[in-house]
Scaffold this active site. Sequence first.
Site, PDB file in Angstrom:
ATOM      1  NE  ARG A 105     -13.640 -15.637  55.229  1.00 41.12           N
ATOM      2  CZ  ARG A 105     -13.923 -14.646  54.379  1.00 41.12           C
ATOM      3  NH1 ARG A 105     -14.996 -13.899  54.560  1.00 41.12           N
ATOM      4  NH2 ARG A 105     -13.137 -14.401  53.346  1.00 41.12           N
ATOM      5  CG  HIS A 132      -8.189 -13.073  52.792  1.00 30.83           C
ATOM      6  ND1 HIS A 132      -8.586 -14.370  52.480  1.00 30.83           N
ATOM      7  CD2 HIS A 132      -9.174 -12.254  52.293  1.00 30.83           C
ATOM      8  CE1 HIS A 132      -9.739 -14.324  51.834  1.00 30.83           C
ATOM      9  NE2 HIS A 132     -10.108 -13.058  51.709  1.00 30.83           N
ATOM     10  CD  GLN A 135      -9.252 -10.909  47.703  1.00 33.52           C
ATOM     11  OE1 GLN A 135     -10.273 -11.383  48.183  1.00 33.52           O
ATOM     12  NE2 GLN A 135      -9.207 -10.427  46.469  1.00 33.52           N
ATOM     13  CG  ASP A 220      -9.536  -4.988  53.608  1.00 32.66           C
ATOM     14  OD1 ASP A 220     -10.739  -4.977  53.301  1.00 32.66           O
ATOM     15  OD2 ASP A 220      -9.035  -5.858  54.353  1.00 32.66           O
ATOM     16  CB  CYS A 260      -9.970  -8.090  49.257  1.00 26.37           C
ATOM     17  SG  CYS A 260     -10.387  -7.401  50.880  1.00 26.37           S
ATOM     18  NE  ARG A 288     -10.653 -15.140  47.035  1.00 28.53           N
ATOM     19  CZ  ARG A 288     -11.320 -14.988  48.193  1.00 28.53           C
ATOM     20  NH1 ARG A 288     -11.874 -13.831  48.474  1.00 28.53           N
ATOM     21  NH2 ARG A 288     -11.391 -15.970  49.075  1.00 28.53           N
TER      22      ARG A 288
HETATM   23  N1  NVA Z   1      -9.874  -7.300  56.336  1.00 26.31           N
HETATM   24  C1  NVA Z   1     -11.211  -7.782  55.991  1.00 26.31           C
HETATM   25  C2  NVA Z   1     -11.162  -8.612  54.754  1.00 26.31           C
HETATM   26  C3  NVA Z   1     -12.510  -9.146  54.301  1.00 26.31           C
HETATM   27  C4  NVA Z   1     -12.409  -9.998  53.087  1.00 26.31           C
HETATM   28  C5  NVA Z   1     -11.778  -8.565  57.174  1.00 26.31           C
HETATM   29  O1  NVA Z   1     -11.028  -9.359  57.759  1.00 26.31           O
HETATM   30  O2  NVA Z   1     -12.937  -8.374  57.502  1.00 26.31           O
HETATM   31  N1   CP Z   2     -12.768 -10.773  49.718  1.00 27.48           N
HETATM   32  C1   CP Z   2     -13.420 -11.718  50.435  1.00 27.48           C
HETATM   33  O1   CP Z   2     -12.826 -12.651  50.998  1.00 27.48           O
HETATM   34  O2   CP Z   2     -14.774 -11.584  50.427  1.00 27.48           O
HETATM   35  P1   CP Z   2     -15.833 -12.379  51.339  1.00 27.48           P
HETATM   36  O3   CP Z   2     -15.661 -11.904  52.753  1.00 27.48           O
HETATM   37  O4   CP Z   2     -17.160 -12.014  50.735  1.00 27.48           O
HETATM   38  O5   CP Z   2     -15.538 -13.858  51.235  1.00 27.48           O
END
Ligand code: NVA
Ligand code: CP
Length: 304
Positions: A105, A132, A135, A220, A260, A288
């Site tokens: 990540r 992502h 997800q 989101d 998500c 997930r």
């Molecule tokens: N769009 C959000 C998704 C978090 C799971 C982010 O990138 O922070």
């Molecule tokens: N939806 C998601 O990826 O959550 P986290 O940021 O908690 O991993």
Amino acid sequence: MSTPRHFLTLLDFTPAELEQIIQRAIALKAQHRAGEAQRPFAGKVLAMVFEKSSTRTRVSFEAGMAQLGGHALFLSPRDSQLGRGEPVEDSARVISSMVDIVMIRTFGHDIVERFAAHSSVPVINGLTDDYHPCQLLADIQTYVEHRGSIGGKVVTWVGDGNNMAQSYINAARQFDFELRIACPEGYEPNAELLAANAGRVSLLRDPREAAAGADLLVTDVWASMGQEEEQAARARAFAPYCIDAELMSHAASDALYMHCLPAHRGEEISAQLMDAADSVIWDEAENRLHAQKALLEALLLAAQ
Ligand code: NVA
Ligand code: CP
């Protein structure tokens, strides 16, 4: 060394392979609930590199790997050489020489691409600024469990044209559904990605028009990780882009809504919908675990 299979976006698998992963995720979930042991990966190790925060992604990968009989190890820039400037390419060569699979990540999507290009084992994108895909496996599994195939359905994205929105564009292509994106000016998904999928993806400004008759509404946060200082400006721009009961009243009568998580109640989604008894958002989060176990299986078995 043969080239490993990676999962950096949904386009790394064929539609048929993605369908198999979804069906396998549903089967693994039933097995898990029945208490059946699933331990094909004894001795296998997943390295998880987190350059951004996470609850769901970390817990689901770590628990999933343990349930499959393997082990997961957590690496953050704070306490590894990744945070002290060791090149991504060198890190990839070293980490992949010791483990069986890697999840990352991070910020730039090019970082997972560079890591994958120098990795001797499969690499999974656990979220970048652009995509992502894990997800989306959980979201599609959730839709299939509650409503059957998503093929031919109408999905409406409400809000920021971010990594999740862009993943929905890839999903529209791979799972064959129509996607309407309702977002304010200046917050659109990548223009090239939109143009490449113009046949099934449309861009609208009015969330009600985009929601009309839709089978699934998805949203989101308005400010993603790394955009915290833009929160106030974004809150102004996105104010009309909230999934609430009024917006849902424009969708099909059996429409679902997803998020998500983590969510900001009262911003992109109402507290009432988040906490409704028939919300599938909690199933979506749990999935997930099951979807990624199916993904780990697909990648680790292909690597054997
Ligand atoms: N769009 C959000 C998704 C978090 C799971 C982010 O990138 O922070
Ligand atoms: N939806 C998601 O990826 O959550 P986290 O940021 O908690 O991993």
